[in-house]
Design a protein around this motif. Structure first.
Motif, PDB file in Angstrom:
ATOM      1  N   TYR A 300      22.204  22.451  85.233  1.00 29.42           N
ATOM      2  CA  TYR A 300      22.907  22.969  83.745  1.00 29.42           C
ATOM      3  C   TYR A 300      23.103  21.651  83.029  1.00 29.42           C
ATOM      4  CZ  TYR A 300      23.011  27.934  84.881  1.00 29.42           C
ATOM      5  OH  TYR A 300      22.607  29.283  85.172  1.00 29.42           O
ATOM      6  N   SER A 301      23.638  20.846  83.528  1.00 26.01           N
ATOM      7  CA  SER A 301      24.022  19.479  82.849  1.00 26.01           C
ATOM      8  C   SER A 301      22.808  19.233  82.251  1.00 26.01           C
ATOM      9  CB  SER A 301      24.606  18.530  83.833  1.00 26.01           C
ATOM     10  OG  SER A 301      25.924  18.786  84.119  1.00 26.01           O
ATOM     11  N   GLU A 302      21.611  18.983  82.963  1.00 27.87           N
ATOM     12  CA  GLU A 302      20.313  18.520  82.440  1.00 27.87           C
ATOM     13  C   GLU A 302      19.661  19.242  81.385  1.00 27.87           C
ATOM     14  OE1 GLU A 302      17.872  18.437  86.132  1.00 27.87           O
ATOM     15  OE2 GLU A 302      18.702  16.438  86.914  1.00 27.87           O
ATOM     16  N   ILE A 303      20.111  20.659  81.271  1.00 29.57           N
ATOM     17  CA  ILE A 303      19.568  21.387  79.971  1.00 29.57           C
ATOM     18  C   ILE A 303      20.731  21.319  78.955  1.00 29.57           C
ATOM     19  CG2 ILE A 303      17.618  22.540  81.426  1.00 29.57           C
ATOM     20  CD1 ILE A 303      19.818  25.118  81.439  1.00 29.57           C
ATOM     21  N   LEU A 304      21.878  20.614  79.190  1.00 30.82           N
ATOM     22  CA  LEU A 304      22.783  20.480  78.366  1.00 30.82           C
ATOM     23  C   LEU A 304      23.623  21.808  78.275  1.00 30.82           C
ATOM     24  CD1 LEU A 304      21.120  18.149  75.628  1.00 30.82           C
ATOM     25  CD2 LEU A 304      22.636  17.432  77.845  1.00 30.82           C
TER      26      LEU A 304
END
Length: 694
Positions: A300-304
């Motif tokens: 989820y962090s990688e897709i912001l």
């Protein structure tokens, strides 16, 4: 015992060897084993050698393991399946896949491998990345278990063992042609994951076949090993097939199984699919482990999607070092989104968990909090004091956690301090990096030097930049294209066109060709001396050399022409931009408009502003005609809030479009009619007739 004349028999000597082996005194233990072998009355048993090999594995001592094997060969000591297991562990520790194959070949000379042995080889192959061999053995293991080829029992130590007596029995089938034959398996086959034995005949209904509890455990362990290997190899198709096969066998997946499956499929099918898998777990009353939650949070962090990532981080209650990674991923996303305030809550969560940050954490924190005004405003006395305070706090935290600066963290600090205009502090960290990382080839220092040079030039510290550049060349750190362009720009501070030309010559000898930014810097130097003819000659030269010129280069000429009141130069440059289909930007409009206003050419200023604004929207008149319907109402609207609406809506999509519409609205409010055919404008036609021929 010797002093009291207590007879030390074979049993006592065995305990002595065990104690020495388990305690890590391998040299002394091997000496005793060798003594045993030379004594006919106290010849050691194989289990004792296995204990010694286990000690070698725990101490990661390959030399003593090899010496032990030599002694075993000399004394004609055979090998049990436990011996092969100890050798496997040493080979895996070494990362030596060929040795694992050699152990397999040696084992099957004497044994029909038990399920326990197969499980250990599967573990070894997955650890060393031989995915196909592990899969092949797993299928053979399942077939053996389903057909009742081996029974398992629980030992007194609560360990699952084979019920077979550990006596070497030669293999009945030729494993070389059926197991570990890499050509046997096609990973792309849609049928992979189904047992060959089950495909050939449906006599065995696996779901109804009663597998013992012990066999189910061992099978699940091996499936888990392979599914986790799928995550490392990104073989999500295989992971799905293995998961289905577990279902066929009636093996209930554990949270560890789901963890491997989620990590295998998340890269290919996305985090939404992975979340559906987790929901399925919860329906089975299985709680996802922290590793699974960590994987989801990172995704989820990688897709912001910071809200979801933060929510998952709140479920991690373990402070193990491996769980720092999702926190770092969240901090990285905060940096991308330019939301340092969100990082503060996560830092509080880490403090609450007593989670120890690593150097990557501090690198991200320096990126998040290393600037106050930059890059939006220039640094001032207040912002610089705040930056200094933040860095001191973070470095104190580094000391408390035993974390030292990395080359990357120093690079980040150098760039941050340079952006704030803190030149003295930037140079201190620059010299610290040079001291800590002495070897020229340890890290690529060119980027670090470029950051320092850029900051010095930006602060107009030209002489200091020259010294750093000389130091760079003397230290055998090769300048790149960016370095040369920065130094050519530095010459504009020093006002030396000759030095700039010398740098361009060095640049060419180093294999780099001038770019638009190079010509921009050269032209800037000539313009500072009001050498407009030389600047225009350079423009011609750049065009003849095939340089793709940009609006920034032309704006450099326009700015200086505006300052010097050279409207003729401004008009010629604007027409050239139009001929070369280079769209103006807000700065272009500003320079042209202000130049006309300075000379009281108000009508020309408004006409130029209108034409340039329309060209900012598009240089294609067909596109302008299409957009006229939607934009004309905005330009002539009497709604007092329309300008705020235009800024809020269009700035996010296209900042230049918002500026262009505002310019046109102001032209309309000043009483000028708006023509959506800019080429018909009298000002545009006059420039075309004067300068259109070049």
């Amino acid at each position: 015992m010797n002093e009291k004349s207590v007879h030390i028999n074979k049993k006592y000597w065995s305990f002595i060897v065990q104690a020495l082996s388990k305690g890590g005194y391998l040299k002394e233990a091997l000496k005793q084993l060798t003594f045993f072998g030379e004594n006919d009355f106290m010849h050691p048993d194989l289990p004792l050698y296995n204990i010694f090999l286990n000690g070698c594995m725990k101490s990661q001592n390959l030399a003593n393991a090899n010496n032990c094997l030599k002694v075993m060969d000399e004394q004609l000591i055979g090998k049990s399946e436990i011996t092969y297991w100890e050798l496997l562990k040493v080979a895996v520790w070494q990362g030596n896949l060929p040795v694992v194959y050699e152990i397999w070949r040696d084992l099957r000379k004497y044994y029909n491998p038990s399920i326990i042995s197969l499980r250990k080889f599967i573990w070894s192959f997955t650890k060393l990345g031989d995915f196909r061999a592990a899969y092949s053995l797993l299928q053979h293991m399942v077939s053996t278990g389903v057909h009742g080829g081996d029974c398992l029992k629980v030992s007194g130590e609560k360990k699952i063992r084979s019920s077979r007596v550990d006596i070497p029995i030669p293999v009945i089938i030729d494993f070389h042609s059926s197991v570990l034959d890499k050509k046997m398996i096609d990973l792309s086959s849609p049928e992979i994951g189904r047992l060959d034995a089950i495909k050939e005949a449906s006599v065995i209904d696996v779901k109804k076949n009663t597998l013992s509890t012990e066999l189910r455990k061992v099978l699940r362990w091996s499936f888990n090993d392979l599914i986790h290997a799928c995550a490392q190899c990104r073989e999500y198709n295989m992971a799905e097939q293995l998961f289905l096969q577990m279902h066929d066998l009636g093996l209930e997946p554990s949270p560890h199984t789901f963890d491997g499956f989620v990590r295998a499929v998340i890269l290919e099918k996305g985090v939404a699919y992975a979340m559906r898998v987790v929901n399925e777990m919860e329906k089975r009353n299985l709680k996802p482990n922290y590793t699974t939650i960590s994987t989801l949070s990172i995704a989820y962090s990688e897709i912001l999607e910071l809200d979801r990532a933060e929510s998952l981080l709140g479920q991690i209650l373990d402070s193990s070092p491996k769980y720092i990674h999702p926190f770092n991923a969240f901090l990285s996303a905060c940096n991308v989104m330019d939301q340092p305030e969100r990082a503060i809550g996560i830092l509080a969560k880490m403090k609450q968990l007593n989670m120890r940050p690593n150097i990557r954490t501090f690198e991200l924190l320096f990126q998040l909090f290393g600037n106050v005004n930059a890059p939006y405003e220039e640094g001032n006395i207040f912002s610089r004091a705040e930056v200094k305070k933040r860095i001191e706090i973070l470095e104190a935290d580094m000391i408390r956690n035993g974390v030292q600066h990395s080359f990357v963290s120093l690079e980040i600090l150098i760039r941050a301090l340079g952006n704030e205009g803190m030149i003295t502090e930037m140079l201190q960290y620059f010299h610290l990096a040079e001291t800590l990382f002495l070897h020229p080839k340890s890290y690529s220092r060119t980027v670090m030097y470029n950051n320092v040079l850029h900051s010095l030039v930006d602060a107009r510290e030209g002489r200091m930049a020259v010294e750093v550049f000389r130091e760079m060349k003397d230290g055998d750190f090769p300048p790149d294209s960016t370095t040369y362009n920065i130094m050519v720009n530095c010459c504009s501070i020093l006002g030396s066109f000759k030095s700039a030309c010398a740098l361009v010559s060095m640049m060419l000898r180093s294999g780099y060709f001038p770019q638009a930014v190079t010509y921009t810097a050269l032209i800037k130097i000539l313009l500072s001396d009001e050498d407009f003819d030389g600047a225009l000659d350079l423009l011609e030269q750049s065009t003849s050399e095939g340089i793709e010129l940009d609006v920034l280069l032309y704006n450099t000429v326009l700015l200086e022409a505006d300052r010097k009141g050279r409207i003729d130069i401004i008009e010629m440059i604007i027409e050239r931009m139009h001929r070369q289909k280079i769209q103006p930007d807000p700065a272009t409009c500003n320079y042209v408009f202000s130049a006309y206003i300075r000379h009281d050419f108000h009508n020309s200023a408004m006409e130029a502003l209108q034409v340039l604004s329309l060209r900012m929207i598009s240089q294609d008149e067909a596109v302008l005609r299409e957009r006229r319907a939607s934009f004309e109402d905005l330009v002539h609207s009497e709604d007092p809030d329309v300008e705020s609406w235009m800024i809020n809506i269009f700035e996010e999509v296209n900042e230049h479009l918002a500026v262009a519409l505002l310019n046109l609205r102001w032209c309309a409010m000043s009483g000028h009619s708006i023509s959506w055919q800019p080429e018909e404008n009298l000002w545009a036609r006059r420039l075309a007739s004067l300068y259109g021929s070049g």
